[in-house]
Design a protein around this motif. Structure first.
Motif, mmCIF file in Angstrom:
data_model
loop_
_atom_site.group_PDB
_atom_site.id
_atom_site.type_symbol
_atom_site.label_atom_id
_atom_site.label_comp_id
_atom_site.label_asym_id
_atom_site.label_seq_id
_atom_site.Cartn_x
_atom_site.Cartn_y
_atom_site.Cartn_z
ATOM 1 N N TYR A 1 25.086 61.206 71.155
ATOM 2 C CA TYR A 1 25.335 61.102 72.589
ATOM 3 C C TYR A 1 26.757 60.610 72.801
ATOM 4 O O TYR A 1 27.312 59.904 71.958
ATOM 5 C CB TYR A 1 24.368 60.117 73.246
ATOM 6 N N TYR B 1 27.724 57.641 82.140
ATOM 7 C CA TYR B 1 26.618 58.572 81.931
ATOM 8 C C TYR B 1 26.578 59.025 80.483
ATOM 9 O O TYR B 1 27.610 59.321 79.892
ATOM 10 C CB TYR B 1 26.781 59.800 82.835
ATOM 11 N N ARG C 1 24.239 64.371 75.950
ATOM 12 C CA ARG C 1 23.823 64.737 74.603
ATOM 13 C C ARG C 1 24.687 65.895 74.127
ATOM 14 O O ARG C 1 24.981 66.808 74.890
ATOM 15 C CB ARG C 1 22.355 65.163 74.601
ATOM 16 N N SER D 1 24.625 69.079 72.783
ATOM 17 C CA SER D 1 23.530 70.037 72.645
ATOM 18 C C SER D 1 23.936 71.306 71.907
ATOM 19 O O SER D 1 23.092 72.131 71.589
ATOM 20 C CB SER D 1 22.964 70.406 74.021
ATOM 21 N N GLU E 1 25.291 68.122 77.366
ATOM 22 C CA GLU E 1 24.175 68.391 78.272
ATOM 23 C C GLU E 1 23.655 67.096 78.879
ATOM 24 O O GLU E 1 23.598 66.062 78.208
ATOM 25 C CB GLU E 1 23.060 69.059 77.468
ATOM 26 N N LYS E 2 23.278 67.182 80.143
ATOM 27 C CA LYS E 2 22.695 66.035 80.844
ATOM 28 C C LYS E 2 21.763 66.565 81.910
ATOM 29 O O LYS E 2 22.129 67.446 82.680
ATOM 30 C CB LYS E 2 23.792 65.193 81.510
ATOM 31 N N TYR E 3 20.563 66.072 81.940
ATOM 32 C CA TYR E 3 19.619 66.427 82.991
ATOM 33 C C TYR E 3 19.711 65.390 84.101
ATOM 34 O O TYR E 3 19.716 64.188 83.839
ATOM 35 C CB TYR E 3 18.182 66.463 82.456
ATOM 36 N N ILE E 4 19.794 65.868 85.333
ATOM 37 C CA ILE E 4 19.833 64.980 86.493
ATOM 38 C C ILE E 4 18.731 65.443 87.435
ATOM 39 O O ILE E 4 18.774 66.558 87.958
ATOM 40 C CB ILE E 4 21.198 65.028 87.199
ATOM 41 N N LYS E 5 17.764 64.592 87.641
ATOM 42 C CA LYS E 5 16.626 64.938 88.490
ATOM 43 C C LYS E 5 17.024 64.872 89.957
ATOM 44 O O LYS E 5 17.889 64.081 90.343
ATOM 45 C CB LYS E 5 15.464 63.983 88.212
ATOM 46 N N TYR E 6 16.383 65.708 90.759
ATOM 47 C CA TYR E 6 16.687 65.757 92.190
ATOM 48 C C TYR E 6 16.444 64.408 92.856
ATOM 49 O O TYR E 6 17.254 63.968 93.677
ATOM 50 C CB TYR E 6 15.859 66.846 92.887
ATOM 51 N N GLU F 1 16.715 61.534 91.498
ATOM 52 C CA GLU F 1 17.798 60.646 91.085
ATOM 53 C C GLU F 1 19.050 60.879 91.931
ATOM 54 O O GLU F 1 19.775 59.941 92.248
ATOM 55 C CB GLU F 1 18.145 60.861 89.607
ATOM 56 N N GLU G 1 25.554 62.068 90.156
ATOM 57 C CA GLU G 1 24.451 62.542 90.999
ATOM 58 C C GLU G 1 24.983 63.050 92.335
ATOM 59 O O GLU G 1 24.584 64.114 92.816
ATOM 60 C CB GLU G 1 23.421 61.426 91.247
#
Length: 88
Positions: A23, A33, A36, A38, A48-53, A55, A69
């Motif tokens: 990371y 932030y 990863r 990927s 890569e980074k996932y950001i939830k709605y 969040e 965000e």
């Protein structure tokens, strides 16, 4: 220390499986932030980074208007699909 792209690529490719588990922390606005690694390819490294709605909404509601965000939320809000007729 590696000082050319070819040597850097060779080392990345040689260590691809281990590097894909790493990371990297990147400061954006007032936050840091974790991304990863990927992908390791012949031309580039993919982060890569996932950001939830939820969040995204929570961060903006809490006043984090300079964070990742908020940036992603603004991109989505401001997106306007291109008119297909104009492309022809």
């Amino acid at each position: 220390m590696i000082d050319n792209a070819e040597e850097l690529k060779e080392k990345a490719m040689d260590n691809k499986p281990a590097l894909r588990k790493k990371y990297v922390n990147i400061p954006i606005g007032d936050m840091e932030y974790g991304f990863r690694i990927s992908g390791i390819g012949a031309k580039a490294v993919k982060l890569e980074k996932y950001i939830k709605y939820d969040e995204m909404i929570e961060a903006v509601e809490e006043g984090n208007n300079e964070g990742l965000e908020a940036m992603i939320k603004k991109i989505i809000e401001d997106y306007e699909p291109e008119d297909e007729d104009e492309e022809e």
